[in-house]
Design an enzyme around this catalytic site. Structure first.
Site, PDB file in Angstrom:
ATOM      1  N   ASN A   2      36.318  12.121 -16.859  1.00  9.88           N
ATOM      2  CA  ASN A   2      36.971  12.478 -15.608  1.00  9.88           C
ATOM      3  C   ASN A   2      38.410  11.985 -15.523  1.00  9.88           C
ATOM      4  O   ASN A   2      39.229  12.556 -14.804  1.00  9.88           O
ATOM      5  CB  ASN A   2      36.177  11.934 -14.418  1.00  9.88           C
ATOM      6  CG  ASN A   2      35.930  10.446 -14.517  1.00  9.88           C
ATOM      7  OD1 ASN A   2      35.357   9.972 -15.496  1.00  9.88           O
ATOM      8  ND2 ASN A   2      36.347   9.695 -13.525  1.00  9.88           N
ATOM      9  N   SER A  29      27.818  18.230 -10.305  1.00 11.93           N
ATOM     10  CA  SER A  29      28.109  18.122  -8.878  1.00 11.93           C
ATOM     11  C   SER A  29      28.894  19.337  -8.417  1.00 11.93           C
ATOM     12  O   SER A  29      29.842  19.765  -9.086  1.00 11.93           O
ATOM     13  CB  SER A  29      28.911  16.847  -8.601  1.00 11.93           C
ATOM     14  OG  SER A  29      28.851  16.484  -7.244  1.00 11.93           O
ATOM     15  N   CYS A  34      36.120   7.399  -7.432  1.00 11.27           N
ATOM     16  CA  CYS A  34      35.059   6.472  -7.040  1.00 11.27           C
ATOM     17  C   CYS A  34      35.453   5.018  -7.235  1.00 11.27           C
ATOM     18  O   CYS A  34      34.741   4.120  -6.790  1.00 11.27           O
ATOM     19  CB  CYS A  34      33.783   6.773  -7.829  1.00 11.27           C
ATOM     20  SG  CYS A  34      33.123   8.408  -7.487  1.00 11.27           S
TER      21      CYS A  34
END
Length: 382
Positions: A153, A201, A325
């Site tokens: 990511n 997701s 996150c």
């Protein structure tokens, strides 16, 4: 209000208007519970869920019965890792993963270690890649699961997951991949791989937040982590989020239709951005593999610039210096540290991730803005 140019699609994507249009009726007109099969409201909802499951299965080339709808990739990862660990403790307690995984994997592994799991964290090469040979060398008779992220990511680095999965199966273990960043950007054919579990997701592919899925290959042993109704073939209990599921299905359909044209478009824009910045600052470093990475992602390290000042000054573009996150953390990116970057260089690294609304015009504006900001910070010594 003037909004900055959005270049943080790996954190989240805007809901595609076509996805929103598909899901809206399931908040109002078709509001039924998909588990209520005695009337038309519930049957309509159940039909919508079945259709969405097929749409997602088509994108992954999987069977619809192998898909479990969840609240997102974090829940999917928890179900995959904890569920496999609980189902296979009679066989062993060893799990292998990679230092550059998302915290959703690393934190679950830390939790399982407290329950008796033995965890091996593989170090990546300087380009962020791990090899099947590294995985094979780490495996023991007690290895029950290997989890390797398909695409990182932060850097966009794409791991050779198909080859790793084959190696894992040769040693008699199961293989999970966090494919949150890969689904919708890369061609995935689960019928041709040895991948046992795959997490994804919806909000990374233009569906809303709060919906995701876990692919579980048939006959994969897995213990449910959420009880209370035996929904989703007893894999995950809870009333189904029908509007979210419809949205995920529509997003999957659009990705399957448009990926082959969108991926090269994004790669060209990513290269334009990267080339423009490097033309201004040849000492800028590209973090991660340049040969094996997502088409929409570049992670650039800016030497001789204070990282905090850099991010605060880039106010005309929306970017990040790590995972969304971990944005509240004051520590440097664990991904970039694993690649060998110093703390200062990790802090001064910026991830640019492009998407459907990225254009040549806003990429050129971003290049100009970065050049102005970095040039000014270097002049004043910040």
């Amino acid at each position: 209000m003037t909004y900055p140019i959005y270049l943080d699609h790996n954190a989240t994507t805007p809901v595609d208007p076509r996805v929103l249009e598909a899901m809206l009726p399931y908040f109002t007109e078709h509001f039924g519970n998909a588990a209520s099969r005695t009337h038309v409201f519930g049957l309509n909802a159940a039909d919508a869920v079945a259709h969405a499951r097929q749409q997602l299965a088509d994108l992954l080339n999987a069977s619809p019965v192998e898909l479990v709808f969840t609240s997102g990739a974090t829940e999917s990862i928890n179900l995959a890792l904890k569920g496999v660990f609980e189902a296979n403790q009679h066989r062993g307690n060893h799990i292998i993963t990679v230092q550059t995984e998302h915290k959703a994997v690393l934190d679950v592994c830390e939790h399982l270690a407290q329950l008796g799991a033995e965890i091996t964290y593989l170090p990546p090469n300087p380009d962020g890649l791990v090899t099947p040979e590294q995985v094979a060398a780490a495996m023991t008779p007690a290895t029950i699961l290997v989890s390797v992220m398909w695409a990182n990511n932060e850097t966009g680095t794409i791991q050779p997951v198909e080859a790793i999965a084959e190696t894992v199966h040769q040693h008699g273990a199961l293989f999970h991949t966090d494919a949150t960043q890969a689904v919708g950007k890369l061609l995935i054919d689960l019928s041709q791989t040895r991948i046992d579990l795959l997490s994804l997701s919806g909000h990374k592919l233009y569906a809303p937040k709060g919906i995701g899925a876990l692919y579980v290959r048939k006959k994969t042993p897995l213990i449910a982590q959420q009880d209370g109704g035996r929904h989703e073939r007893a894999r995950r209990s809870g009333t189904l989020n029908v509007p979210g599921i419809v949205a995920l299905g529509k997003a999957a359909e659009l990705a399957q239709t448009e990926m082959l044209t969108e991926a090269p478009r994004l790669a060209a824009l990513r290269n334009r951005l990267e080339t423009g910045i490097l033309a201004n600052f040849p000492d800028v470093q590209v973090n991660g593999s340049r040969a094996h990475r997502l088409p929409n992602t570049t992670n650039l390290a800016f030497p001789n610039v204070d990282g905090e000042a850099l991010l605060m000054s880039l106010n005309e573009i929306a970017v990040s210096n790590g995972s969304a996150c971990t944005a509240a953390s004051t520590d440097p990116s664990h991904v970039l540290k694993a690649l060998g970057l110093s703390d200062d260089l990790a802090y001064a690294s910026v991830r640019f991730s492009l998407g459907l609304n990225s254009t040549e015009a806003n990429i050129d504006r971003a290049i100009e803005h970065v050049a102005n900001v970095v040039g000014r910070l270097r002049v004043v010594g910040v």
